[in-house]
Design a protein around this motif. Structure first.
Motif, PDB file in Angstrom:
ATOM      1  N   ASN A 288      -8.309   5.621  -0.271  1.00  0.00           N
ATOM      2  CA  ASN A 288      -7.186   6.179   0.462  1.00  0.00           C
ATOM      3  C   ASN A 288      -6.471   5.120   1.298  1.00  0.00           C
ATOM      4  O   ASN A 288      -5.377   5.357   1.798  1.00  0.00           O
ATOM      5  N   SER A 289      -7.089   3.954   1.440  1.00  0.00           N
ATOM      6  CA  SER A 289      -6.508   2.911   2.278  1.00  0.00           C
ATOM      7  C   SER A 289      -5.160   2.454   1.723  1.00  0.00           C
ATOM      8  O   SER A 289      -5.034   2.177   0.531  1.00  0.00           O
ATOM      9  N   PRO A 290      -4.128   2.406   2.582  1.00  0.00           N
ATOM     10  CA  PRO A 290      -2.777   2.071   2.096  1.00  0.00           C
ATOM     11  C   PRO A 290      -2.654   0.629   1.611  1.00  0.00           C
ATOM     12  O   PRO A 290      -1.741   0.322   0.850  1.00  0.00           O
ATOM     13  N   THR A 291      -3.558  -0.271   2.049  1.00  0.00           N
ATOM     14  CA  THR A 291      -3.416  -1.677   1.660  1.00  0.00           C
ATOM     15  C   THR A 291      -4.103  -1.997   0.335  1.00  0.00           C
ATOM     16  O   THR A 291      -3.974  -3.094  -0.182  1.00  0.00           O
ATOM     17  N   LEU A 292      -4.833  -1.018  -0.218  1.00  0.00           N
ATOM     18  CA  LEU A 292      -5.612  -1.280  -1.428  1.00  0.00           C
ATOM     19  C   LEU A 292      -4.706  -1.359  -2.664  1.00  0.00           C
ATOM     20  O   LEU A 292      -3.815  -0.543  -2.841  1.00  0.00           O
ATOM     21  N   LYS A 293      -4.975  -2.369  -3.507  1.00  0.00           N
ATOM     22  CA  LYS A 293      -4.218  -2.490  -4.758  1.00  0.00           C
ATOM     23  C   LYS A 293      -5.020  -1.902  -5.915  1.00  0.00           C
ATOM     24  O   LYS A 293      -6.224  -1.734  -5.806  1.00  0.00           O
ATOM     25  N   CYS A 294      -4.348  -1.614  -7.019  1.00  0.00           N
ATOM     26  CA  CYS A 294      -5.004  -1.069  -8.228  1.00  0.00           C
ATOM     27  C   CYS A 294      -5.715   0.242  -7.954  1.00  0.00           C
ATOM     28  O   CYS A 294      -6.746   0.543  -8.548  1.00  0.00           O
ATOM     29  N   LYS A 295      -5.187   1.035  -7.020  1.00  0.00           N
ATOM     30  CA  LYS A 295      -5.811   2.304  -6.665  1.00  0.00           C
ATOM     31  C   LYS A 295      -6.048   3.197  -7.871  1.00  0.00           C
ATOM     32  O   LYS A 295      -7.139   3.713  -8.086  1.00  0.00           O
TER      33      LYS A 295
END
Lengths: 272, 294
Positions: free
Chosen positions: B98-105
């Motif tokens: 859920n973290s907004p900074t995470l890529k390839c969610k």
């Protein structure tokens, strides 16, 4: 200093997620790879695609009723899904659009069915179906799960967002109640139907205990039963077995990928 | 005018009942009616046409049946170990994704959710072969030098139970994660930002913000998982076939054996099934009570 800490944290997070993703996907990768390899190569631990797919397929159709099981599984699951979606959406619509206190109380009673474990009713169901001569039939397969409180709730929830003005306008235009349901409600609620379809089809396709109980003839086996039958033997040909598993898995994975978004919305939509 | 409106709504009320009648009748016929029949059947003994009333004899027999006790214990073992680990793990994964900074969610989510697309029989068979004596797990462990020869995972009580628990975690963690992800989307990110500014660390954010706000969904997943675990069948049947010596067998599997496989003792089997019904109901009630208090 603070920045390196943050970078390290972010790095560890990716390592963790990649590890979890790897373990989630690996058994399925191993299954698909094994389906293309000879038994000895599977046992040796190969992780490369092999050239034995066709041979495995030949062994599989030689030893098992693959065609029959595929036809049975598709027929059972499709018939169940179509009828189930129809009657459960009608019910959900009925509960919400023609809302009354008595209906709410009745819905509460129906929800109690969710608390009944299948093991508790499978034996009476078996004797009922044996008496009705429904063993080994599609009707026998579909009846116990044709209406579920879960699906009714899902459709009741989505009917809540269906604009009442449309119903009023349609009534003025002279459509009867059933026509409003078929011509107005169903086309607007496509995504709910897609979610319900995914859930119902997957559950029907994967159902094992109930067909195990009522499908006594070899002509009535379903795909999960076929896979389970293969491992009951003493010697297992891993390549052939994993091909059977692969074939069982492909339809649900395809549906899962096409309707992934709806599926997630669907299973969680009923929660809110 | 008023009378006319009432007549209209009365007619619509009937239409509503007609709409919901088919599905409702099916639920009553396929769930409530067999439940009543089950109660009747649990009071009978004998097989086939020679069934006779036996009172509570079947329930007395449950109390002294060592295999039933063992399957009850095994089922609860799965419940107590697997469900909490799975739910905590699912929660951690969901808050990470859920973290907004995470890529390839999307990629991570799909990968972790993918096991849910496989049928219970399929994954049970895959894990059975992976942990077989000549299975891939042993191949890797021998190659790494951790084992000298393959270990018979499924031939010893505790390692066989461990394999079932690992398999269950693999299959269901992603499923529960999706529920939490949906719940997290309803929580404003600004709450987390404010907490971070106030100096709350990741663990504090999880216990002070995420868990309290997700409480209804956590409760739902806990009830669903408990319900599912008490009814485990496919894994016990296909992964270990209950062995070694019934030590991984679940209650549903034992009931299936006594009613359809080894004997057709329908009265006794139904009495045991009744125990599962009571357990599911009682545990759900307890969970709802506890969930309400917090």
């Amino acid at each position: 200093m603070k920045k390196t800490m943050k970078n390290l944290k972010s790095f560890l997070r990716y390592v963790f997620l990649i590890t979890v993703s790897f373990f989630s996907v690996f058994p399925l990768y191993w299954m698909a790879i094994s389906a293309t390899n000879k038994n000895v190569d599977v046992i040796r631990g190969t992780l490369m695609p092999g050239t034995y797919l066709v041979e495995n397929f030949k062994t599989l159709i030689d030893q098992q009723n693959l065609g029959g099981a595929l036809v049975n599984s598709f027929r059972n699951s499709i018939v169940l899904t179509v009828i189930s979606l129809l009657i459960c959406s009608l019910a959900g619509y009925g509960f919400e659009i023609y809302h009354s206190k008595a209906k709410d109380r009745f819905m509460g009673v129906l929800l109690l069915a969710m608390m009944i474990p299948f093991a508790a009713i499978m034996i009476p169901l078996f004797t009922m179906f044996a008496n009705m001569k429904l063993l080994n039939t599609t009707i026998g397969f579909i009846l116990p799960t044709i209406a579920t409180p879960f699906l009714i709730m899902l459709f009741r929830q989505s009917a809540r967002s269906f604009p009442r003005d449309i119903i009023e306008a349609a009534r003025i235009d002279g459509l009867n109640e059933l026509q409003i349901f078929f011509r107005m409600f169903i086309p607007t609620m496509k995504s709910t139907y897609a979610a319900a379809m995914t859930i119902t089809f997957m559950a029907a396709w994967n159902n094992f205990l109930w067909p195990r109980i009522i499908m006594l003839s070899n002509d009535a086996v379903t795909m999960p039963m076929l896979v389970s039958n293969i491992i009951q033997g003493y010697v297992t040909d891993n390549g052939m077995l994993m091909l059977a598993v692969l074939i069982t898995t492909i339809p649900t994975v395809i549906i899962f990928f096409i309707l992934q978004k709806n599926f997630a919305e669907g299973i969680t939509g009923a929660v809110k | 005018m008023r009378k006319n409106k009432l007549a209209m709504s009365g007619r619509h009320d009937l239409t509503g009942w007609a709409f919901l009648s088919v599905a409702s009748l099916m639920i009553v016929w396929m769930n409530f009616y067999p439940m009543i029949k089950a109660f009747h059947l649990a009071m009978q003994t004998g097989t086939g046409a020679r069934m006779r009333y036996a009172g509570l004899i079947n329930f007395q027999r449950i109390l002294v049946d060592p295999t039933f006790k063992e399957t009850l214990g095994t089922t609860f073992l799965y419940l107590i170990i697997q469900v909490p680990i799975m739910l905590i793990f699912a929660l951690i994964l969901a808050s990470m994704l859920n973290s907004p900074t995470l890529k390839c969610k999307g990629l991570f989510r799909t990968a972790i959710f993918l096991p849910c697309a496989t049928s219970l029989v399929s994954y049970a068979v895959i894990f059975r072969q992976l942990f077989a004596l000549d299975g891939y797990i042993n191949v890797v462990l021998v190659r790494l030098g951790m084992l000298e020869a393959g270990y018979q995972w499924l031939s010893y009580t505790w390692s066989a139970r461990l394999v079932i628990i690992i398999a269950l975690l693999w299959r269901w963690t992603g499923y529960n994660m999706v529920f939490y992800l949906a719940g997290l989307q309803n929580i404003e990110n600004s709450i987390y930002e404010a907490a971070r500014i106030d100096g709350a660390n990741a663990l504090q954010q999880l216990t002070k913000i995420t868990i309290p706000l997700l409480k209804p969904i956590i409760l739902l997943t806990a009830i669903m998982s408990t319900n599912g675990t008490l009814q485990l069948f496919d894994e016990s049947f296909n992964l270990t076939n209950g062995g070694p010596a019934n030590s991984t067998m679940t209650m549903s599997h034992y009931i299936y054996r006594t009613s359809f496989q080894l004997s057709s003792d329908l009265g006794y089997s139904t009495a045991m099934a009744f125990v599962i019904f009571v357990l599911v109901a009682v545990l759900a009630l307890i969970q709802m009570k506890v969930g309400d208090k917090r």
